[in-house]
Write a protein that holds these residues in place. Structure first.
Motif, short mmCIF file in Angstrom:
data_model
loop_
_atom_site.label_atom_id
_atom_site.label_comp_id
_atom_site.label_asym_id
_atom_site.label_seq_id
_atom_site.Cartn_x
_atom_site.Cartn_y
_atom_site.Cartn_z
N LEU A 94 0.83 -1.21 0.00
CA LEU A 94 0.00 0.00 0.00
C LEU A 94 0.86 1.26 0.00
O LEU A 94 0.53 2.26 -0.64
CB LEU A 94 -0.92 0.00 1.22
N LEU A 95 1.98 1.21 0.69
CA LEU A 95 2.90 2.34 0.72
C LEU A 95 3.40 2.68 -0.68
O LEU A 95 3.53 3.85 -1.04
CB LEU A 95 4.08 1.99 1.64
N VAL B 236 -1.12 2.30 6.66
CA VAL B 236 0.19 1.67 6.48
C VAL B 236 0.88 1.49 7.82
O VAL B 236 1.42 0.41 8.12
CB VAL B 236 1.06 2.53 5.53
N LEU C 214 -0.40 3.44 -3.15
CA LEU C 214 -1.44 4.42 -2.86
C LEU C 214 -0.84 5.81 -2.68
O LEU C 214 0.26 5.97 -2.17
CB LEU C 214 -2.21 4.04 -1.59
N ARG C 215 -1.61 6.81 -3.11
CA ARG C 215 -1.16 8.19 -2.91
C ARG C 215 -1.07 8.47 -1.41
O ARG C 215 -1.94 8.09 -0.64
CB ARG C 215 -2.16 9.15 -3.57
N PRO C 216 0.01 9.12 -0.98
CA PRO C 216 0.19 9.37 0.45
C PRO C 216 -0.79 10.40 0.99
O PRO C 216 -0.65 11.59 0.77
CB PRO C 216 1.64 9.88 0.54
N THR C 217 -1.79 9.91 1.69
CA THR C 217 -2.77 10.76 2.37
C THR C 217 -2.72 10.45 3.86
O THR C 217 -2.04 9.51 4.29
CB THR C 217 -4.18 10.50 1.84
N SER D 42 7.11 5.60 -3.73
CA SER D 42 6.14 6.61 -3.32
C SER D 42 6.68 8.02 -3.57
O SER D 42 5.97 8.89 -4.09
CB SER D 42 5.80 6.44 -1.84
N THR E 229 -4.04 6.94 4.26
CA THR E 229 -3.08 5.94 3.81
C THR E 229 -1.97 5.77 4.83
O THR E 229 -1.57 4.64 5.16
CB THR E 229 -2.46 6.36 2.46
N GLY F 56 0.99 11.21 5.12
CA GLY F 56 0.12 12.15 4.40
C GLY F 56 0.48 13.60 4.60
O GLY F 56 -0.16 14.49 4.03
#
Length: 253
Positions: free
Chosen positions: A74-75, A88, A78-81, A138, A84, A217
């Motif tokens: 996921l790290l 994570v 996925l976009r770092p929000t 990322s 997220t 995020g």
């Protein structure tokens, strides 16, 4: 005296199992703060739960690998929000707690094996390297950073891998040296680790790295924090390598 296998008393309560796990806990000498005060106690609770569910140490190791692997995936994808980051961090922290649980369960039940130790080390080695490559992905995919910043996770991965291998190799050489002298492979120690030492080596604790992803995020905070952790780990590694080399020179061939 070897610990009495838990299977002798299957009707034990969770509290009784935890108490016996605490008695079989390995020494905290040299343990960093998160591992000493959070991860191992939490792992003890999870080990007791795993026992009561009838799980084996290897099954706990696999569960740890799945949680950590999911968090790392996921790290990277996925976009770092804020959401997220929390997800994570939660997956990685729980995976790390299970990583402490499998060894505790194996020691107390007497079900440890070479294969189990191998599996545990392979999982640890994999996540040690791959987690920083996920950070690199990322950074590259989602953040507008100077190209030089992409070197930070690469450097962190190198530092972490050398640290991990050096710890394992030093431990194996100590065992060999003690065996040659007819001494116990792992001499017991009930002396608590100095609190100051546990705090000084805290930046090198994998658990602290896991928690730091909760700030994923907020790049303006996470990126500098991650960079500082990399620098701190590099300095701790250099100090440890000097100390370990001196120790190895005291061993006879």
């Amino acid at each position: 005296m070897a610990p009495r296998p838990l299977t002798d008393s299957p009707a034990e309560s969770h509290r009784e199992v935890v108490h016996r796990l605490a008695a079989a806990q390995k020494s905290n000498r040299g343990a960093a703060g998160w591992s000493r005060w959070v991860n191992r106690p939490a792992g003890r609770q999870l080990a007791a739960l795993a026992y009561r569910l009838g799980l084996s140490p290897n099954q706990v190791t696999v569960a740890s690998a799945l949680l950590s692997g999911t968090g790392i995936a996921l790290l990277a994808t996925l976009r770092p929000t804020v959401g997220t980051g929390v997800l994570v961090a939660s997956l990685l922290v729980l995976g790390y707690m299970l990583d402490a649980a499998d060894g505790q369960l194996a020691r107390l039940t007497g079900s440890g094996s070479r294969a189990g130790e191998w599996l545990d080390h392979v999982v640890d080695a994999t996540k040690t390297a791959v987690i920083h490559l996920a950070v690199l992905i990322s950074f590259y995919r989602f953040l507008d950073l100077p190209p030089a910043m992409l070197l930070v996770p690469l450097a962190f991965s190198a530092v972490a891998c050398v640290f991990f291998f050096s710890v394992i190799l030093s431990e194996q050489l100590r065992r060999s040296a003690r065996a040659a002298l007819g001494a116990p492979a792992s001499p017991p120690s009930t002396e608590p680790a100095p609190v100051l030492r546990s705090l000084l080596v805290l930046p090198g604790d994998y658990g602290l790295l896991c928690v730091s992803f909760a700030l994923l995020g907020v790049p303006s905070v996470f990126v500098p924090l991650y960079t500082l952790l990399m620098v701190a780990n590099a300095l701790l590694l250099l100090a440890a390598l000097v100390r370990w080399y001196r120790e190895m020179r005291t061993f006879t061939a």
